[in-house]
Design a protein around this motif. Sequence first.
Motif, PDB file in Angstrom:
ATOM      1  N   GLU A 134       0.788  -1.412   0.048  1.00 54.06           N
ATOM      2  CA  GLU A 134      -0.015   0.107   0.001  1.00 54.06           C
ATOM      3  C   GLU A 134       0.925   1.272   0.133  1.00 54.06           C
ATOM      4  OE1 GLU A 134      -3.400   2.233  -0.525  1.00 54.06           O
ATOM      5  OE2 GLU A 134      -3.146  -0.044  -0.580  1.00 54.06           O
ATOM      6  N   ILE A 135       1.932   1.184   0.770  1.00 58.74           N
ATOM      7  CA  ILE A 135       2.947   2.398   0.868  1.00 58.74           C
ATOM      8  C   ILE A 135       3.457   2.528  -0.582  1.00 58.74           C
ATOM      9  CG2 ILE A 135       5.080   3.096   1.823  1.00 58.74           C
ATOM     10  CD1 ILE A 135       4.161   1.734   4.385  1.00 58.74           C
ATOM     11  N   GLN A 136       3.873   1.345  -1.311  1.00 54.61           N
ATOM     12  CA  GLN A 136       4.483   1.414  -2.703  1.00 54.61           C
ATOM     13  C   GLN A 136       3.617   2.060  -3.456  1.00 54.61           C
ATOM     14  OE1 GLN A 136       5.673  -2.615  -2.513  1.00 54.61           O
ATOM     15  NE2 GLN A 136       7.811  -2.230  -2.239  1.00 54.61           N
ATOM     16  N   ARG A 137       2.326   1.805  -3.365  1.00 56.08           N
ATOM     17  CA  ARG A 137       1.432   2.282  -4.429  1.00 56.08           C
ATOM     18  C   ARG A 137       1.371   3.873  -4.300  1.00 56.08           C
ATOM     19  NH1 ARG A 137      -1.492  -2.132  -2.289  1.00 56.08           N
ATOM     20  NH2 ARG A 137      -1.465  -3.906  -3.894  1.00 56.08           N
ATOM     21  N   LYS A 138       1.292   4.058  -2.824  1.00 55.97           N
ATOM     22  CA  LYS A 138       0.943   5.738  -2.648  1.00 55.97           C
ATOM     23  C   LYS A 138       2.234   6.624  -2.857  1.00 55.97           C
ATOM     24  CE  LYS A 138      -3.045   5.373  -0.299  1.00 55.97           C
ATOM     25  NZ  LYS A 138      -4.149   6.344  -0.472  1.00 55.97           N
TER      26      LYS A 138
ATOM     27  N   GLY B   8      12.882   8.277   5.915  1.00 56.81           N
ATOM     28  CA  GLY B   8      12.528   7.025   5.057  1.00 56.81           C
ATOM     29  C   GLY B   8      12.007   5.907   5.814  1.00 56.81           C
ATOM     30  N   ILE B   9      11.298   6.453   7.229  1.00 59.04           N
ATOM     31  CA  ILE B   9      10.370   5.588   7.716  1.00 59.04           C
ATOM     32  C   ILE B   9       9.194   6.160   7.777  1.00 59.04           C
ATOM     33  CG2 ILE B   9      10.305   4.442  10.273  1.00 59.04           C
ATOM     34  CD1 ILE B   9      13.160   5.277  10.699  1.00 59.04           C
ATOM     35  N   VAL B  10       8.345   4.963   7.579  1.00 54.26           N
ATOM     36  CA  VAL B  10       6.889   5.276   7.734  1.00 54.26           C
ATOM     37  C   VAL B  10       6.254   5.139   9.169  1.00 54.26           C
ATOM     38  CG1 VAL B  10       4.529   4.895   6.730  1.00 54.26           C
ATOM     39  CG2 VAL B  10       6.546   4.863   5.193  1.00 54.26           C
ATOM     40  N   GLY B  11       6.074   6.299   9.791  1.00 51.58           N
ATOM     41  CA  GLY B  11       5.321   6.176  11.182  1.00 51.58           C
ATOM     42  C   GLY B  11       3.997   6.767  10.915  1.00 51.58           C
ATOM     43  N   PRO B  12       3.552   7.253  12.407  1.00 54.03           N
ATOM     44  CA  PRO B  12       2.188   7.822  12.580  1.00 54.03           C
ATOM     45  C   PRO B  12       2.099   9.270  11.433  1.00 54.03           C
ATOM     46  CG  PRO B  12       3.078   7.409  14.371  1.00 54.03           C
ATOM     47  CD  PRO B  12       4.083   6.975  13.752  1.00 54.03           C
ATOM     48  N   ILE B  13       3.046  10.107  11.465  1.00 58.41           N
ATOM     49  CA  ILE B  13       2.828  11.410  10.836  1.00 58.41           C
ATOM     50  C   ILE B  13       2.887  10.929   9.275  1.00 58.41           C
ATOM     51  CG2 ILE B  13       4.087  13.400   9.984  1.00 58.41           C
ATOM     52  CD1 ILE B  13       5.154  13.466  12.996  1.00 58.41           C
ATOM     53  N   THR B  14       3.759  10.150   8.872  1.00 63.54           N
ATOM     54  CA  THR B  14       3.907   9.683   7.361  1.00 63.54           C
ATOM     55  C   THR B  14       2.446   9.133   6.812  1.00 63.54           C
ATOM     56  OG1 THR B  14       6.146   9.846   7.211  1.00 63.54           O
ATOM     57  CG2 THR B  14       4.907   8.789   5.555  1.00 63.54           C
ATOM     58  N   ILE B  15       1.951   8.089   7.706  1.00 65.24           N
ATOM     59  CA  ILE B  15       0.836   7.273   7.388  1.00 65.24           C
ATOM     60  C   ILE B  15      -0.283   8.191   7.357  1.00 65.24           C
ATOM     61  CG2 ILE B  15      -0.954   5.795   8.468  1.00 65.24           C
ATOM     62  CD1 ILE B  15       1.627   4.261   9.507  1.00 65.24           C
ATOM     63  N   SER B  16      -0.595   9.384   8.346  1.00 69.85           N
ATOM     64  CA  SER B  16      -1.538  10.298   8.201  1.00 69.85           C
ATOM     65  C   SER B  16      -1.664  11.013   6.937  1.00 69.85           C
ATOM     66  CB  SER B  16      -1.481  11.336   9.383  1.00 69.85           C
ATOM     67  OG  SER B  16      -0.494  12.193   9.416  1.00 69.85           O
ATOM     68  N   LYS B  17      -0.267  11.177   6.300  1.00 73.84           N
ATOM     69  CA  LYS B  17      -0.348  12.150   5.093  1.00 73.84           C
ATOM     70  C   LYS B  17      -0.561  11.217   3.880  1.00 73.84           C
ATOM     71  CE  LYS B  17       1.044  15.822   6.741  1.00 73.84           C
ATOM     72  NZ  LYS B  17       0.288  16.897   6.942  1.00 73.84           N
ATOM     73  N   LEU B  18      -0.056  10.006   3.986  1.00 73.07           N
ATOM     74  CA  LEU B  18      -0.349   8.835   2.959  1.00 73.07           C
ATOM     75  C   LEU B  18      -2.002   8.655   2.876  1.00 73.07           C
ATOM     76  CD1 LEU B  18       2.370   6.316   3.693  1.00 73.07           C
ATOM     77  CD2 LEU B  18       2.326   7.546   1.591  1.00 73.07           C
ATOM     78  N   ASN B  19      -2.488   8.560   3.995  1.00 73.90           N
ATOM     79  CA  ASN B  19      -3.828   8.305   3.904  1.00 73.90           C
ATOM     80  C   ASN B  19      -4.572   9.276   5.053  1.00 73.90           C
ATOM     81  OD1 ASN B  19      -6.430   7.054   3.878  1.00 73.90           O
ATOM     82  ND2 ASN B  19      -5.824   5.102   4.585  1.00 73.90           N
ATOM     83  N   PRO B  20      -5.142  10.231   4.571  1.00 73.41           N
ATOM     84  CA  PRO B  20      -5.361  11.388   5.399  1.00 73.41           C
ATOM     85  C   PRO B  20      -6.906  10.891   6.246  1.00 73.41           C
ATOM     86  CG  PRO B  20      -5.014  12.444   3.300  1.00 73.41           C
ATOM     87  CD  PRO B  20      -4.644  11.137   3.366  1.00 73.41           C
ATOM     88  N   SER B  21      -7.790   9.994   5.536  1.00 75.99           N
ATOM     89  CA  SER B  21      -9.004   9.461   6.077  1.00 75.99           C
ATOM     90  C   SER B  21      -8.653   8.788   7.301  1.00 75.99           C
ATOM     91  CB  SER B  21      -9.669   8.836   5.218  1.00 75.99           C
ATOM     92  OG  SER B  21      -9.008   7.670   4.718  1.00 75.99           O
ATOM     93  N   LEU B  22      -7.353   8.046   7.479  1.00 77.06           N
ATOM     94  CA  LEU B  22      -7.048   7.244   8.332  1.00 77.06           C
ATOM     95  C   LEU B  22      -6.961   8.064   9.877  1.00 77.06           C
ATOM     96  CD1 LEU B  22      -6.159   4.657   9.774  1.00 77.06           C
ATOM     97  CD2 LEU B  22      -3.801   5.114   9.198  1.00 77.06           C
ATOM     98  N   LEU B  23      -6.395   9.450   9.733  1.00 80.08           N
ATOM     99  CA  LEU B  23      -6.169  10.369  10.868  1.00 80.08           C
ATOM    100  C   LEU B  23      -7.464  10.549  11.376  1.00 80.08           C
ATOM    101  CD1 LEU B  23      -4.117  11.910  12.676  1.00 80.08           C
ATOM    102  CD2 LEU B  23      -4.327  13.804  10.805  1.00 80.08           C
TER     103      LEU B  23
END
Length: 82
Positions: free
Chosen positions: A14-18, A48-63
């Motif tokens: 999913e990260i790779q797609r985004k 280069g690490i996908v943590g909470p902040i990056t996840i929230s930017k990859l998928n705003p609806s998750l936040l």
Amino acid sequence: MMYRKGSTGEGVKEIQRKVGATVDGIYGPETEQKVREFQKDRAISPDGIVGPITISKLNPSLLEILRDANRKFWNVMLGRSA
């Protein structure tokens, strides 16, 4: 959950797609570089690490989902109607 070089699985896909990396489910050098570029473009420390902040930017609806769940939790804990 955090994803970094060496991570594998559906979350990595999913990260790779985004971020526009080759989708193979393996968090390797290409994925790490694409994540760094994604982070830099969004004023996130490009580690280069996908943590909470990056996840929230990859998928705003998750936040928003997490905020809503947190709000409902505290309403129940404080005896307010959910």
